[in-house]
Motif scaffolding. Sequence first.
Motif, PDB file in Angstrom:
ATOM      1  N   ALA A 184     -17.033   7.832  -6.990  1.00  0.00           N
ATOM      2  CA  ALA A 184     -17.326   6.392  -7.167  1.00  0.00           C
ATOM      3  C   ALA A 184     -16.333   6.143  -8.371  1.00  0.00           C
ATOM      4  O   ALA A 184     -15.967   5.073  -8.686  1.00  0.00           O
ATOM      5  CB  ALA A 184     -17.944   5.978  -7.694  1.00  0.00           C
ATOM      6  N   THR A 185     -15.384   6.490  -8.431  1.00  0.00           N
ATOM      7  CA  THR A 185     -13.835   6.279  -9.341  1.00  0.00           C
ATOM      8  C   THR A 185     -12.841   6.209  -8.882  1.00  0.00           C
ATOM      9  O   THR A 185     -12.417   5.173  -9.286  1.00  0.00           O
ATOM     10  CB  THR A 185     -13.711   6.888  -9.957  1.00  0.00           C
ATOM     11  N   ASN A 186     -13.033   6.329  -7.553  1.00  0.00           N
ATOM     12  CA  ASN A 186     -11.648   5.544  -6.289  1.00  0.00           C
ATOM     13  C   ASN A 186     -11.662   4.374  -6.766  1.00  0.00           C
ATOM     14  O   ASN A 186     -12.759   3.276  -7.097  1.00  0.00           O
ATOM     15  CB  ASN A 186     -11.413   5.389  -5.400  1.00  0.00           C
ATOM     16  N   ILE A 187     -10.518   3.184  -6.875  1.00  0.00           N
ATOM     17  CA  ILE A 187     -10.406   1.715  -7.610  1.00  0.00           C
ATOM     18  C   ILE A 187     -10.141   1.398  -6.289  1.00  0.00           C
ATOM     19  O   ILE A 187      -9.909   0.168  -5.481  1.00  0.00           O
ATOM     20  CB  ILE A 187      -9.788   1.939  -8.225  1.00  0.00           C
ATOM     21  N   ILE A 188      -8.204   1.910  -5.729  1.00  0.00           N
ATOM     22  CA  ILE A 188      -7.904   0.973  -4.631  1.00  0.00           C
ATOM     23  C   ILE A 188      -7.535   2.383  -3.432  1.00  0.00           C
ATOM     24  O   ILE A 188      -7.446   3.110  -4.029  1.00  0.00           O
ATOM     25  CB  ILE A 188      -6.508   0.724  -5.189  1.00  0.00           C
ATOM     26  N   ILE A 189      -8.079   1.902  -2.749  1.00  0.00           N
ATOM     27  CA  ILE A 189      -8.316   2.936  -1.229  1.00  0.00           C
ATOM     28  C   ILE A 189      -7.029   2.267   0.182  1.00  0.00           C
ATOM     29  O   ILE A 189      -6.601   0.806   0.074  1.00  0.00           O
ATOM     30  CB  ILE A 189      -9.277   2.932  -0.064  1.00  0.00           C
ATOM     31  N   VAL A 190      -5.788   3.006   0.320  1.00  0.00           N
ATOM     32  CA  VAL A 190      -4.603   2.377   1.178  1.00  0.00           C
ATOM     33  C   VAL A 190      -4.387   3.769   2.510  1.00  0.00           C
ATOM     34  O   VAL A 190      -4.540   4.754   2.500  1.00  0.00           O
ATOM     35  CB  VAL A 190      -3.157   2.824   0.353  1.00  0.00           C
ATOM     36  N   GLU A 191      -4.443   2.498   3.732  1.00  0.00           N
ATOM     37  CA  GLU A 191      -4.694   3.940   4.489  1.00  0.00           C
ATOM     38  C   GLU A 191      -3.209   2.621   5.272  1.00  0.00           C
ATOM     39  O   GLU A 191      -2.814   1.225   6.090  1.00  0.00           O
ATOM     40  CB  GLU A 191      -5.393   3.199   5.546  1.00  0.00           C
ATOM     41  N   ALA A 192      -2.046   4.399   5.380  1.00  0.00           N
ATOM     42  CA  ALA A 192      -1.326   3.632   6.368  1.00  0.00           C
ATOM     43  C   ALA A 192      -1.448   4.165   7.493  1.00  0.00           C
ATOM     44  O   ALA A 192      -1.675   4.614   8.626  1.00  0.00           O
ATOM     45  CB  ALA A 192       0.323   4.994   6.656  1.00  0.00           C
ATOM     46  N   LYS A 193      -0.157   3.223   8.504  1.00  0.00           N
ATOM     47  CA  LYS A 193      -0.714   3.442  10.389  1.00  0.00           C
ATOM     48  C   LYS A 193       0.917   3.337  10.345  1.00  0.00           C
ATOM     49  O   LYS A 193       1.898   2.646  10.089  1.00  0.00           O
ATOM     50  CB  LYS A 193      -1.413   1.766  11.455  1.00  0.00           C
ATOM     51  N   LYS A 194       1.493   3.322  11.899  1.00  0.00           N
ATOM     52  CA  LYS A 194       2.229   2.926  12.488  1.00  0.00           C
ATOM     53  C   LYS A 194       3.206   1.925  12.628  1.00  0.00           C
ATOM     54  O   LYS A 194       1.560   1.393  12.347  1.00  0.00           O
ATOM     55  CB  LYS A 194       2.859   3.926  14.120  1.00  0.00           C
ATOM     56  N   ALA A 195       3.732   2.078  12.837  1.00  0.00           N
ATOM     57  CA  ALA A 195       4.818   0.510  12.991  1.00  0.00           C
ATOM     58  C   ALA A 195       3.638  -0.284  13.937  1.00  0.00           C
ATOM     59  O   ALA A 195       3.310   0.196  14.847  1.00  0.00           O
ATOM     60  CB  ALA A 195       6.191   0.490  13.694  1.00  0.00           C
ATOM     61  N   SER A 231      -1.985  -0.381   6.139  1.00  0.00           N
ATOM     62  CA  SER A 231      -0.119  -1.188   6.296  1.00  0.00           C
ATOM     63  C   SER A 231       0.643  -0.713   7.351  1.00  0.00           C
ATOM     64  O   SER A 231      -0.077   1.007   7.202  1.00  0.00           O
ATOM     65  CB  SER A 231       0.578  -1.177   4.633  1.00  0.00           C
ATOM     66  N   ASP A 232       1.833  -0.981   7.706  1.00  0.00           N
ATOM     67  CA  ASP A 232       2.738   0.041   8.613  1.00  0.00           C
ATOM     68  C   ASP A 232       3.743   0.325   7.656  1.00  0.00           C
ATOM     69  O   ASP A 232       4.544   0.606   8.054  1.00  0.00           O
ATOM     70  CB  ASP A 232       2.975  -0.607   9.623  1.00  0.00           C
ATOM     71  N   GLY A 233       4.020  -0.686   6.974  1.00  0.00           N
ATOM     72  CA  GLY A 233       4.881  -0.079   6.123  1.00  0.00           C
ATOM     73  C   GLY A 233       6.127  -1.023   6.272  1.00  0.00           C
ATOM     74  O   GLY A 233       7.107  -1.937   5.673  1.00  0.00           O
ATOM     75  N   LEU A 234       6.360  -1.967   7.300  1.00  0.00           N
ATOM     76  CA  LEU A 234       6.085  -3.399   7.623  1.00  0.00           C
ATOM     77  C   LEU A 234       5.304  -4.382   7.119  1.00  0.00           C
ATOM     78  O   LEU A 234       6.238  -6.052   7.265  1.00  0.00           O
ATOM     79  CB  LEU A 234       7.089  -3.191   8.953  1.00  0.00           C
ATOM     80  N   SER A 235       4.332  -4.775   7.444  1.00  0.00           N
ATOM     81  CA  SER A 235       3.399  -5.610   6.939  1.00  0.00           C
ATOM     82  C   SER A 235       2.119  -4.426   6.777  1.00  0.00           C
ATOM     83  O   SER A 235       2.068  -3.866   6.736  1.00  0.00           O
ATOM     84  CB  SER A 235       2.811  -6.025   8.850  1.00  0.00           C
TER      85      SER A 235
END
Length: 326
Positions: A184-195, A231-235
């Motif tokens: 529960a100490t997570n604050i920000i979660i980032v998930e990456a996808k292809k373009a 994000s996909d690195g572009l959006s």
Amino acid sequence: MSGQKRKRSVNLEDLKTFFKSDPIDHKKAWEDLRDRVLQIDRSIQAPIQTLAPSSLSLPEAEEIFSLTSITDVLWAEDSSIDIPVYLLEAIDRIVTITSPTHRSNKAYSRTVIDQIVISALYEENQSTLSVKEKEKSPSEPAKLELQHEVQFSKQVTLRGQPRMLNGFCDYTIFYEPRTQSALATNIIIVEAKKAYATDTCLGQLAAYMGVVHTSRKEENRENRVVYGVASDGLSFRFLRIDNESNITRSRLLEWHLDSAQIYSIFRQLIRLAALQSPSSSPIKDPGKRARVVASFGSPERVKHFLYDLNTLNLIEEDEETEDVSL
């Protein structure tokens, strides 16, 4: 290939108890034996099926974690934090040396996202050191950590059936070293996808956020706000779950058009994380909080967030004003 069958056995001594004496009522004895066998059969539970977060749609994730989707103006147009030159140069180098035919895969996306996340976290942690020196307090705000491929696992219910939600999130930002008891100490979660696949992972991202939000509720934590980035690195699309289990989405932001705003939001979210960590959650004195957050300010103006109101309200302050008491 033949499938494996589950073997079941009965304790012989247990079965003998039914034959110690001749029953008076054979029908009743048979019914008792049948009921006992059925009871044993029910006690042997089948393993709970695994549920992949990547298979979930956003509405399904909202159903699992009892989230309410609301329309809100999330993160107004703001780009007050300058992007470091080294970050822009790093991304330009990545684009230059990468073949155009390979800019659509997830590996390329993560290479770009790496630069943005690391820069934002590094710059905020550097600002944290400055704050500690100015405030002469070693506990406010907290230093944050970046973790990769963090496992999230929780038993949930989907359409009335128990499932074991299990997956690995690409990036998480913690406010203390990760342990098994510190989910529960997570604050920000980032998930990456292809373009061009940013929005395809919103259900997956919301599920990871839901695990953290639910864990905080179960631990009776006062602050249950969780942020996510797809994000996909572009959006980029930013998500937030507030204390009332409302989930909100930002508009889809494009790096080539909204890079300053994207970077500012990353920095602001990390700033919030530092200020709402257990070592500083929250800074009760409004004057001290204003001084702490002002230490993160830009040359143009100073802003701070009242995160405990569950909205990112921006308050303008005059940089030349020394008296910050309210």
